[in-house]
Design a protein around this motif. Structure first.
Motif, PDB file in Angstrom:
ATOM      1  N   THR A 262     -17.742 -43.912   5.066  1.00  0.00           N
ATOM      2  CA  THR A 262     -16.938 -43.882   3.842  1.00  0.00           C
ATOM      3  C   THR A 262     -15.450 -43.944   4.180  1.00  0.00           C
ATOM      4  O   THR A 262     -14.987 -43.285   5.104  1.00  0.00           O
ATOM      5  N   THR A 263     -14.720 -44.748   3.411  1.00  0.00           N
ATOM      6  CA  THR A 263     -13.272 -44.830   3.614  1.00  0.00           C
ATOM      7  C   THR A 263     -12.623 -43.537   3.136  1.00  0.00           C
ATOM      8  O   THR A 263     -12.797 -43.148   1.984  1.00  0.00           O
ATOM      9  N   LEU A 264     -11.887 -42.900   4.027  1.00  0.00           N
ATOM     10  CA  LEU A 264     -11.200 -41.655   3.673  1.00  0.00           C
ATOM     11  C   LEU A 264      -9.812 -41.975   3.122  1.00  0.00           C
ATOM     12  O   LEU A 264      -9.402 -41.455   2.091  1.00  0.00           O
TER      13      LEU A 264
ATOM     14  N   TYR B 182      -3.936 -39.280  -2.404  1.00  0.00           N
ATOM     15  CA  TYR B 182      -5.372 -39.246  -2.657  1.00  0.00           C
ATOM     16  C   TYR B 182      -6.172 -38.648  -1.508  1.00  0.00           C
ATOM     17  O   TYR B 182      -7.078 -37.861  -1.709  1.00  0.00           O
ATOM     18  N   CYS B 183      -5.816 -39.018  -0.266  1.00  0.00           N
ATOM     19  CA  CYS B 183      -6.630 -38.530   0.857  1.00  0.00           C
ATOM     20  C   CYS B 183      -6.228 -37.109   1.269  1.00  0.00           C
ATOM     21  O   CYS B 183      -6.995 -36.421   1.934  1.00  0.00           O
ATOM     22  N   GLY B 184      -5.015 -36.675   0.892  1.00  0.00           N
ATOM     23  CA  GLY B 184      -4.486 -35.403   1.377  1.00  0.00           C
ATOM     24  C   GLY B 184      -5.403 -34.217   1.117  1.00  0.00           C
ATOM     25  O   GLY B 184      -5.599 -33.361   1.983  1.00  0.00           O
ATOM     26  N   TYR B 185      -5.985 -34.191  -0.074  1.00  0.00           N
ATOM     27  CA  TYR B 185      -6.874 -33.099  -0.456  1.00  0.00           C
ATOM     28  C   TYR B 185      -8.057 -33.009   0.502  1.00  0.00           C
ATOM     29  O   TYR B 185      -8.437 -31.938   0.965  1.00  0.00           O
ATOM     30  N   PHE B 186      -8.635 -34.166   0.837  1.00  0.00           N
ATOM     31  CA  PHE B 186      -9.819 -34.164   1.698  1.00  0.00           C
ATOM     32  C   PHE B 186      -9.463 -33.970   3.162  1.00  0.00           C
ATOM     33  O   PHE B 186     -10.205 -33.327   3.901  1.00  0.00           O
ATOM     34  N   VAL B 187      -8.318 -34.509   3.569  1.00  0.00           N
ATOM     35  CA  VAL B 187      -7.859 -34.271   4.940  1.00  0.00           C
ATOM     36  C   VAL B 187      -7.700 -32.764   5.149  1.00  0.00           C
ATOM     37  O   VAL B 187      -8.159 -32.206   6.145  1.00  0.00           O
TER      38      VAL B 187
ATOM     39  N   LEU C  58      -0.034 -37.700  11.845  1.00  0.00           N
ATOM     40  CA  LEU C  58       0.679 -38.409  12.907  1.00  0.00           C
ATOM     41  C   LEU C  58      -0.281 -39.169  13.810  1.00  0.00           C
ATOM     42  O   LEU C  58      -0.001 -40.279  14.242  1.00  0.00           O
ATOM     43  N   ARG C  59      -1.432 -38.602  14.099  1.00  0.00           N
ATOM     44  CA  ARG C  59      -2.327 -39.259  15.038  1.00  0.00           C
ATOM     45  C   ARG C  59      -3.225 -40.288  14.356  1.00  0.00           C
ATOM     46  O   ARG C  59      -3.561 -41.300  14.939  1.00  0.00           O
ATOM     47  N   SER C  60      -3.584 -40.024  13.097  1.00  0.00           N
ATOM     48  CA  SER C  60      -4.603 -40.876  12.480  1.00  0.00           C
ATOM     49  C   SER C  60      -4.053 -41.890  11.488  1.00  0.00           C
ATOM     50  O   SER C  60      -4.752 -42.799  11.092  1.00  0.00           O
ATOM     51  N   ARG C  61      -2.824 -41.716  11.056  1.00  0.00           N
ATOM     52  CA  ARG C  61      -2.194 -42.535  10.003  1.00  0.00           C
ATOM     53  C   ARG C  61      -2.714 -42.221   8.600  1.00  0.00           C
ATOM     54  O   ARG C  61      -2.215 -42.794   7.636  1.00  0.00           O
ATOM     55  N   THR C  62      -3.678 -41.335   8.440  1.00  0.00           N
ATOM     56  CA  THR C  62      -4.065 -40.954   7.077  1.00  0.00           C
ATOM     57  C   THR C  62      -2.826 -40.378   6.407  1.00  0.00           C
ATOM     58  O   THR C  62      -2.107 -39.589   7.010  1.00  0.00           O
ATOM     59  N   GLY C  63      -2.578 -40.796   5.186  1.00  0.00           N
ATOM     60  CA  GLY C  63      -1.427 -40.266   4.471  1.00  0.00           C
ATOM     61  C   GLY C  63      -0.128 -40.964   4.775  1.00  0.00           C
ATOM     62  O   GLY C  63       0.917 -40.597   4.262  1.00  0.00           O
TER      63      GLY C  63
END
Lengths: 104, 481, 404
Positions: B392-394, B436-441, B423-428
């Motif tokens: 699933t796309t996070l 959108y992804c912040g809550y799940f991260v 910083l390491r994953s680029r999420t966010g």
């Protein structure tokens, strides 16, 4: 396919925009996102990995409905804009499906 | 540049109520909103060029409609439409008590100095990732609703709504009334969880109009033959570059039924609504303290009894301080305006207290109702956990899957905070800035490290909080230059 | 009680890289980081590998003549080290060394490029002076106004969000221990060793609760902009000053800028990373966040810096105007009085070492490797005496009794 609600709704005379080279009739006040839904072109942009992105939040938060838009009278390269936050205007040209890292 | 007395970010119920109270006491007030008209998302109005007879005339909207009329007719309020607040700039050394906002409107970017700022920026749908959620046709239910309410357009032919929030019923009704076909409305929680409200009969009696509204909606859905199911949800969206069908699983004690028995429902649009996330990025960027609340929208702004944030001169009201609905937002907006009047010396303490008392009384009851609603509206984490499969796309902006994110956590045992994960994953780091992804991260990291969400922390909010063309920054600069 | 050979204070690039080199030399290492690894300047700088003398150093060319002469061969060593880094650490670091240009717009700036070219090549740097037409051919993205440039083929960039963690991971495989969320509260010199006391901060380490004690043979202060604060715990002044810098990043764009771009007369540094984002900085100031941490507290951008930086960048690379600004942020870096690093043992404190300051990203791996050699073997493969903190001993003349 999307449809306009007609009962009890008054719209102004239609205007023309172009979506991927095809003329589309829309009404003043409608957003580019509405025009895309009516034209059945929901795939807004393409990610680097080749996945489609499309209208999601419809309130300007998610940036997934970016499309390349040229506004008539503005002499510059098309710009990425949020379809959901951009009202249509006469002569507007919209390109969908492009990759964000592609030259417009 | 002379600062305005009060800049209000957001023209929803909280913003409108605050503006009315503040101008009534002589303050100069500017209200900034990205939309073209007042109302916020709850009353997202059709544009002026589209006239709708009897728009949102259901009884449940009456008080909000009255507020909207009053605000729109008040010529003392200055409105700033189609304008995004990009962030709080460094303070002016000659006027260190004022805030400086960075605005982006149709004419480019500019500064706005304000003695006080109220952030009432609302919320957006909690978009729970699940397999296929990035297919065109999958939308936030709030987004579907806005299309119907504001554009008077039914955005597809056959719809499924899935999630856990009662808003789903209202949107199903609106789509149906607009001529769309609703194949199913799915609630992940069992009916019993929703009926937990029975245990609070007095509270429910006080908010009877809302219950009656939902009752009316349910009745219309039933008459139209629209199935409303509890204890099942969409576990995958399927289709070739456009949604064609959803895969539905029943839940037992929050656990999905096995693969083989899952049902398929054909549809071209799916609305997802599990709850809402607060838009707290502006206060966070300004340095305001926040707290974690999984039910009330993630990182919510800490406020005192007067809606003051931890930053002097910065107030927050409405969903930004915890999702609680439009009625709470309106009262909090009024309270925040009274606080501004008190802090700017327009009202003395006794008068402010006296004026705040009835607002606080109304708030107490409204908040109690909102808390019950929030509690029954968010499914337990294990439901989300099953949706967040490895593929699933996070983070949709950067195309990072749950599995890739998990691998990074395995490889780098030092990653514990949301910022270090970012910083390491680029999420966010993408265009939505982690909204959108912040809550799940945050929740994934808390579980991974067996620590609290407070220890994981939020992504640092950065300005501009929404991307802005560099040409628009420079155009204004040259003009002033 | 934790015991080790070397306690490294600071989990940034130098601290994590030193942990790697020291464990490779057989030392038992514990890294103490008050926040998360790579949370300070190491992870927030733009990742430039700038091997030509920087604009800011040129300003001090006269005073720094001797030191700069030392810096050029040092730079050549760093270039070699970078070339082998991805192999050494076994990770993709988005490292590219595709060349960098330092541009000039005016006759005066061209003359400075010429001087710089002569000075640096005399000391053994390989540089190329590009005329306007040569530049047009190699860097068509530049504006007409650019008159010429100095080209260094080894320059480029590396992803600063990856490098530190790659070092940490490699060090961990060799046995180095990392305690994040662990703030050093006191530093004491015992008879033959150092004693440190820590408290849990930010992301608390459940394993040993709040406080913890450490004993070690040597301390490496690698706390970057906070090195002075850490130094004071041991009773010395380390003259390193925190400086807040503004950084900007655009959305992901089509391939546009194929070099590290710097300017000889204006504050500009720009590059395009693998994902397509353009990183724009070059020394525009930012307000300092509270120096007690790296949190988001003072994330308010200096408007003049953002506008000034972007205007400069868009004048040199006009296509930038059509891109979106995605974020601005502040990085806090440590700058010394003479812009050179503090690298060596602190004369007043036996077995107390410092490695901080002085183009800490480009030269971080080299500083870390050399200081590790000094700690482990008492000597280095390349002389670092000019960088020794001994050059500032005078400010610690009256600190002897106040210390340990």
């Amino acid at each position: 396919m999307a449809h306009r609600i007609e009962a009890g709704v008054e719209r102004q005379p239609s205007l023309q925009i172009e979506i991927d080279g095809v003329a589309v009739s829309v009404h003043p006040g409608e957003t580019v996102a509405a025009a895309l839904l009516l034209a059945g072109r929901e795939h807004c942009y393409t990610t680097r990995e080749g996945e489609p992105r499309s209208l999601f939040c419809n309130m300007g938060s998610c940036f997934e409905c970016l499309v390349a838009i040229s506004v008539a009278g503005e002499e510059r390269e098309p710009r990425w804009r949020r379809a959901c936050m951009t009202p249509v205007s006469e002569g507007m040209r919209v390109r969908t499906g492009k990759c964000l890292q592609e030259t417009l | 540049m002379r600062p305005v007395d009060l800049a209000i970010v957001g023209a929803g119920p909280a913003g409108m109520a605050a503006a009315l109270t503040a101008v009534a006491h002589g303050l100069r007030v500017v209200v900034i909103d990205e939309q073209q008209q007042a109302g916020g998302q709850i009353l997202r109005q059709p544009p002026a060029a589209i006239r709708v007879r009897n728009w949102l005339r259901d009884r449940v909207y009456r008080r909000q409609q009255q507020l909207l009329q009053r605000a729109q007719q008040d010529s003392r309020i200055e409105w700033c439409w189609q304008t995004t607040v990009l962030g709080f700039l460094d303070r002016d050394p000659h006027d260190p008590t004022s805030q400086r906002l960075w605005l982006h409107g149709p004419e480019g970017t500019r500064e706005l100095a304000a003695r006080s700022v109220l952030v009432a920026a609302g919320c957006h749908d909690l978009a729970v990732p699940f397999p296929g959620w990035n297919l065109p046709g999958v939308m936030a239910t709030g987004g579907l609703q806005a299309m119907v309410k504001s554009q008077q357009l039914v955005p597809g032919k056959r719809f499924v709504l899935a999630g856990s929030h009662p808003l789903q019923l209202i949107v199903a009704d609106q789509i149906h009334r607009g001529g769309g076909e609703v194949a199913a409305v799915l609630f992940a929680q069992p009916l019993g969880a929703m009926l937990g409200v029975r245990k609070r009969p007095l509270l429910m009696l006080r908010h009877l109009s809302k219950l009656l509204h939902i009752g009316g909606v349910m009745w219309r859905l039933w008459r139209a033959g629209i199935p409303v199911r509890f204890g099942s949800t969409v576990v995958a969206a399927e289709g070739e570059r456009q949604l064609a069908a959803v895969r539905v699983a029943r839940l037992r004690d929050g656990v999905f039924e096995p693969q083989q028995t899952r049902e398929e429902i054909a549809c071209d649009h799916l609305g997802v609504c599990y709850s809402f996330l607060v838009a707290s990025e502006l206060p966070r960027q300004a340095g305001a303290a926040v707290s974690w609340s999984a039910e009330r929208g993630g990182w919510i702004v800490d406020v005192d009894g007067w809606q003051r944030s931890s930053v002097a001169g910065l107030y927050a009201a409405g969903e930004t301080t915890g999702v609680a609905g439009a009625d709470v937002a309106r009262e909090e907006g009024e309270l925040a305006a009274l606080a501004v009047l008190l802090d700017q010396g327009v009202l003395d303490a006794a008068r402010a207290e006296k004026m705040a008392a009835p607002v606080r009384r109304r708030l107490a009851s409204l908040r109690e109702f909102a808390a019950v609603l929030a509690q029954i509206s968010l499914p337990p984490w294990r439901v989300f956990e099953q949706l967040l499969t490895d593929s699933t796309t996070l983070c949709k902006c950067q195309g990072i899957s749950v599995g890739q994110f998990g691998d990074l956590l395995q490889e780098h045992s030092s990653i514990a905070t949301a910022n270090s994960a970012k910083l390491r994953s680029r999420t966010g780091m993408g265009l939505c800035q982690g909204r959108y992804c912040g809550y799940f991260v945050t929740r994934l990291l808390a579980r991974h490290g067996d620590i609290s969400e407070a220890e994981v922390g939020p992504f640092s909010a950065r300005s501009p909080v929404k991307p802005v063309p560099i040409a628009d920054i420079l155009a204004r600069e040259r003009e002033q230059g | 009680m934790h015991s080790c050979d070397v306690a490294i204070i600071g989990g940034g690039l130098i601290g994590c890289a030193a942990a790697f080199y020291l464990t490779r030399l057989g030392k038992r290492v514990i890294v103490l980081e008050s926040d998360a690894l790579n949370g300070g300047a190491s992870g927030r700088n733009a990742g430039s590998l700038h091997f030509q003398l920087e604009y800011r150093l040129l300003e001090y060319q006269e005073q720094l003549q001797d030191h700069i002469a030392h810096l050029v061969p040092f730079t050549r060593r760093a270039i070699e080290q970078w070339r082998g880094l991805e192999t050494l650490l076994g990770e993709d670091l988005e490292l590219v060394m595709h060349g960098g240009i330092m541009v000039a717009e005016t006759a005066d700036q061209l003359q400075r490029l010429q001087q710089k070219y002569e000075f640096e090549t005399r000391h053994g740097m390989e540089l190329e002076l590009l005329s306007r037409s040569e530049l047009r051919a190699r860097a068509p993205y530049l504006d007409e106004r650019v008159q010429g440039a100095l080209y260094c083929a080894d320059e480029g960039h590396c992803n600063p969000r990856y490098l530190t963690l790659a070092y940490a991971r490699a060090a961990q495989r060799l046995g180095a221990v990392f305690h994040t969320g662990t703030r050093v509260r006191s530093v004491q010199r015992l008879r033959h060793e150092w004693a440190l006391e820590t408290v849990a901060s930010v992301a608390g380490d459940a394993e040993h609760g709040g406080r913890a004690d450490y004993r070690c043979d040597a301390i490496l202060n690698a706390a970057g902009a906070w090195a002075a604060d850490v130094g004071r715990l041991a009773g010395v002044h380390l003259p390193i000053f925190p400086v807040g810098l503004t950084m900007n990043v655009t959305e992901e764009a089509p391939p546009l800028v194929g070099h590290l771009v710097q300017h000889v007369g204006r504050r500009l540094s720009m590059k395009q990373v693998r994902e397509g984002n353009l990183l724009i900085g070059g020394g525009w100031s930012a307000r300092l966040p509270e120096l007690t941490g790296t949190g988001s507290a003072a994330a308010r951008p200096l408007y003049r810096s953002v506008c000034g930086n972007l205007a400069t960048a868009a004048e040199v690379v006009p296509a930038l105007r059509e891109l979106h600004l995605l974020r601005t942020w502040t990085g806090v870096t440590g700058v010394t009085a003479d812009q050179l690093p503090l690298l060596g043992e602190v004369p007043q404190l036996p077995r107390y070492f410092v490695a901080a300051g002085g183009s800490g990203f480009t030269f971080g791996p080299t500083y870390a490797e050399l200081i590790s050699q000094l700690i482990a073997a008492g000597e280095t493969a390349y002389p670092i005496a000019p960088f020794s903190p001994a050059r500032f001993s005078h400010i610690n003349m009256f600190m002897r009794e106040a210390g340990h």
